[in-house]
Design a protein around this motif. Sequence first.
Motif, mmCIF file in Angstrom:
data_model
loop_
_atom_site.group_PDB
_atom_site.id
_atom_site.type_symbol
_atom_site.label_atom_id
_atom_site.label_comp_id
_atom_site.label_asym_id
_atom_site.label_seq_id
_atom_site.Cartn_x
_atom_site.Cartn_y
_atom_site.Cartn_z
ATOM 1 N N VAL A 578 2.792 -12.634 4.004
ATOM 2 C CA VAL A 578 3.166 -11.638 5.000
ATOM 3 C C VAL A 578 4.035 -10.554 4.385
ATOM 4 O O VAL A 578 3.832 -9.366 4.625
ATOM 5 N N ARG A 579 4.990 -10.946 3.594
ATOM 6 C CA ARG A 579 5.949 -9.964 3.092
ATOM 7 C C ARG A 579 5.468 -9.222 1.853
ATOM 8 O O ARG A 579 6.037 -8.201 1.479
ATOM 9 N N GLU A 580 4.402 -9.732 1.177
ATOM 10 C CA GLU A 580 3.916 -9.067 -0.032
ATOM 11 C C GLU A 580 2.430 -8.708 0.065
ATOM 12 O O GLU A 580 2.057 -7.544 -0.091
ATOM 13 N N ASP A 581 1.582 -9.711 0.329
ATOM 14 C CA ASP A 581 0.138 -9.461 0.267
ATOM 15 C C ASP A 581 -0.315 -8.413 1.272
ATOM 16 O O ASP A 581 -1.098 -7.518 0.940
ATOM 17 N N LEU A 582 0.169 -8.511 2.520
ATOM 18 C CA LEU A 582 -0.265 -7.569 3.541
ATOM 19 C C LEU A 582 0.334 -6.177 3.352
ATOM 20 O O LEU A 582 -0.101 -5.221 4.007
ATOM 21 N N LEU A 583 1.309 -6.056 2.470
ATOM 22 C CA LEU A 583 1.925 -4.759 2.197
ATOM 23 C C LEU A 583 1.464 -4.164 0.872
ATOM 24 O O LEU A 583 1.980 -3.133 0.437
ATOM 25 N N ASP A 584 0.511 -4.813 0.223
ATOM 26 C CA ASP A 584 -0.079 -4.315 -1.021
ATOM 27 C C ASP A 584 -1.517 -3.883 -0.725
ATOM 28 O O ASP A 584 -2.307 -4.686 -0.216
ATOM 29 N N PRO A 585 -1.905 -2.640 -1.030
ATOM 30 C CA PRO A 585 -3.252 -2.159 -0.654
ATOM 31 C C PRO A 585 -4.375 -3.029 -1.201
ATOM 32 O O PRO A 585 -5.329 -3.333 -0.463
ATOM 33 N N ASP A 586 -4.304 -3.427 -2.468
ATOM 34 C CA ASP A 586 -5.384 -4.214 -3.062
ATOM 35 C C ASP A 586 -5.448 -5.621 -2.471
ATOM 36 O O ASP A 586 -6.520 -6.120 -2.113
ATOM 37 N N LEU A 587 -4.284 -6.289 -2.381
ATOM 38 C CA LEU A 587 -4.255 -7.655 -1.864
ATOM 39 C C LEU A 587 -4.585 -7.699 -0.375
ATOM 40 O O LEU A 587 -5.238 -8.629 0.098
ATOM 41 N N CYS A 588 -4.131 -6.697 0.369
ATOM 42 C CA CYS A 588 -4.418 -6.663 1.794
ATOM 43 C C CYS A 588 -5.922 -6.533 2.038
ATOM 44 O O CYS A 588 -6.473 -7.213 2.905
ATOM 45 N N TYR A 589 -6.574 -5.685 1.240
ATOM 46 C CA TYR A 589 -8.020 -5.515 1.428
ATOM 47 C C TYR A 589 -8.781 -6.773 1.020
ATOM 48 O O TYR A 589 -9.637 -7.264 1.777
ATOM 49 N N ALA A 590 -8.479 -7.315 -0.168
ATOM 50 C CA ALA A 590 -9.240 -8.452 -0.673
ATOM 51 C C ALA A 590 -8.930 -9.740 0.085
ATOM 52 O O ALA A 590 -9.830 -10.563 0.297
ATOM 53 N N GLY A 591 -7.676 -9.939 0.489
ATOM 54 C CA GLY A 591 -7.284 -11.201 1.107
ATOM 55 C C GLY A 591 -7.304 -11.222 2.609
ATOM 56 O O GLY A 591 -7.257 -12.299 3.212
ATOM 57 N N ALA A 592 -7.382 -10.033 3.263
ATOM 58 C CA ALA A 592 -7.345 -9.988 4.723
ATOM 59 C C ALA A 592 -8.481 -9.155 5.311
ATOM 60 O O ALA A 592 -9.250 -9.645 6.146
#
Length: 822
Positions: A578-592
């Motif tokens: 929540v505090r890192e992945d969803l606030l990172d453009p690459d991780l948010c797209y690939a992981g969510a």
Amino acid sequence: PRCAVEHSTRGVIVAFGGDVRGFVRSETNFRQSSLKCQPQRDARAWRRASATPMPEASAKRARTMSDVSSRDTPNRITEPLGGDETYCMKDLFQTWGLPTRFHENMSQAWRCKLVPMTSDSATQRKLTCEGVPFLAPVELAQGVFDAMRSDAVAQSETHGGGGDDACVDFVPKEVPGTVGAAEETECVARNAGHVSTTAPVPDCVSWACDSTWSSFARPKVAMVGGWGAPGSHLLSERHMRMVSSFAEVVDGEEPLNLQMFHRNDGEAVPVLPTHMKWPLPEFFDTQASATVQAALANVEAKKVLELKTETQKQAKEKPKENPETLNPEARPALPAQGASARVGGVGVPLDMATRLSAQGALTWWHLDDCGEFVFQVGLPVDPETEKRKNAKKDPPRVLLGPNGNPVVKLFIFAKKSDYEWIAQDTVMNRTAKQSALDLFDTPGHYVPGNDELAGPYDAEPLTDCFRDEEKPFKENRDEPDDQQPGEKNTSPTTPHQQPGEKNKTPGSPRLPVFYVAPLEAGGPPLLSPPNLMHCVLTVRDCVMVEERRVSLLFLDEVEYFRKRAAKWCEPPVQYRFVREDLLDPDLCYAGAVLPLLNTFRDAKAKLLEHTVPSGGAVLEEESMIAVETIVQRSINSLTVLCNEANGYALASDTRAAIEVEIAEHNDWVRTRGDAFRAGSSYDDAPRAGANRAATRQMTIEGVGNAHRIHGAHGTSAPTKTCACAVVHERGKPRWGPARATVEETVADRKTMRNAIKDGKLDELLDGTEVDTRGVIFLVTPGLLQVTTTVKPFYVAAVDFTVPEPVAVVQAAARHLAETRTR
């Protein structure tokens, strides 16, 4: 002088000076205690001495769960799981044999339901979307029980661990007071996952405390039962203890609760949560598709390259290289990091834990960490296990659950819309102390009744309206006068209507109705929805295992928690996803985003096959509803991510493409009409509407030091609203009378605050003058000639210094009869 207590067939006669209200107790309690008194002593002191436990001592007193041995006839929960029937929580807990401190001073106004037991995915899906906790089939926890049994056997054979009590032969036996106990035990054994009635069943507490891995490599922090109680400081360490082994948790003087997370920290404790099977794979499956795996691999390679480039740049600027900087795997894990490396499915695993708790431990009101779901199960216990060698207490009396297993924990949940009844964040932020409802010590006259909340609302000053005996704002008794505690109310009521609410319209404000979930040892696992305030009472020493997952289809819950936590003066450390992945453009797209888009498109394709009239495949009714739910939830979460105000890291072109795809789907829904039975846009989802209402309510909580109480949403009747002034005593909320407007509560709060300073708040809200002189008698009917229906006895205050004392007796008895005081 000491008061005299005499028991006879004619009743109970008690003589002392003081306030009558603080001493009306059952005959059983009179046998167990000796009351001291002094004439002319202040009545408030008597009330507090007899009814209010001291904060520092309450945790230790909770160790004594019962004076009855566990081998005596067990209590049993006979109320059916689920359904719309509500129960008086006070009477329920008393009937179940819980310690007196957990029901003696509880208001009769608090009502509850038992959580449902589910066996089919359709019901589970419906309850999950409605935010209702439920018990799942025990087969989902079978792997946990088998793994525990295997480890216990290995300990006994290889290391001699566990002793004689770690693994016992499970032999059916008759339990006194039960019918067909042997047959029932055999059935329970099968339901709890036992291979046969002669298979060894380990006792989880002995297994945890006597195994070779029971001592920790490093001491861990355990919470004392009562941590987070109303009035305690947010940053206080008073209720924290360092423990070096599992045995210290259950063998000590204090009721401790240890939540040991499995984070590869060198501990050899078996990771039993990995053996749990979650229900509803469409919501919680952690498996990533090939497309998502490839995207995640590309992101990981990109991050590694960026890190190497950055470290090389730093190495040129600083000759002394830090090996931890050059090796990403050598960096210490961030707090609450969890297992976010396994992202990719619609279910995102966050954490796993083994929790050992001592009987009497109470975990006060709290939300889970970031809007996640929690799946938990109690491990099997042997109720016949002898007292542990170093234990400071005897085993409690057994409380059997609806499935026949010993109850180890009781979860009490409040609905999301009832948050302000439980916690008052504005006061907490101002005082840096826990400001929350003490469910077990809030007398009824501190809480408005349902009839009062329904209106019409009084506009008289507080001191006048509370002393109006014709319309007292006192404890709302939901049972008829002649109904016994724990007895079901059979008076006719409309569906979904609480007893005592015959004049209440569907849209009227109301008191919260809680969910109570009995967690049984070796019984069905419990799925806890996000963002429900809950407290947990440990009924007996036990071990529970749990796993936490975020569902990408419920990102609106994550967003609600983020908004809620942003209001706290001490925000929590949220999980890395929540505090890192969803606030990172690459991780948010690939992981969510990508898993959500794939899920949405697959479900949309099934809908097209079902609705296109060209001979497409026809889905069964349940399958159709499941597909529609997935479509609605996917769009809901994608809309949350696309909302720029929420601050999630989406590239502008990605956000635009998602919005176009959602708009095209909404157009398709409108054109298909009846072919698509349920609207699937974000605005049309009932759950989304309730979430938005809860978020709006969050913005006005505590404004003007008033509690705005709204009627239930989603009814055909117009929603009514009233307001109550709220003050706090030692962190515990006290509500004033229900008013039509917030402005009318200003004077109430001023009066109540002045009463607190003068030590007269109890007298003010209870509405009666207290005379500490004289003698109080408790007598059986027939000794006083007063017309009343109160049973089984009358209470009368006698002041011999006034003329005509007999008239005083009659007036007091009449007053008590009219106010339903027993």
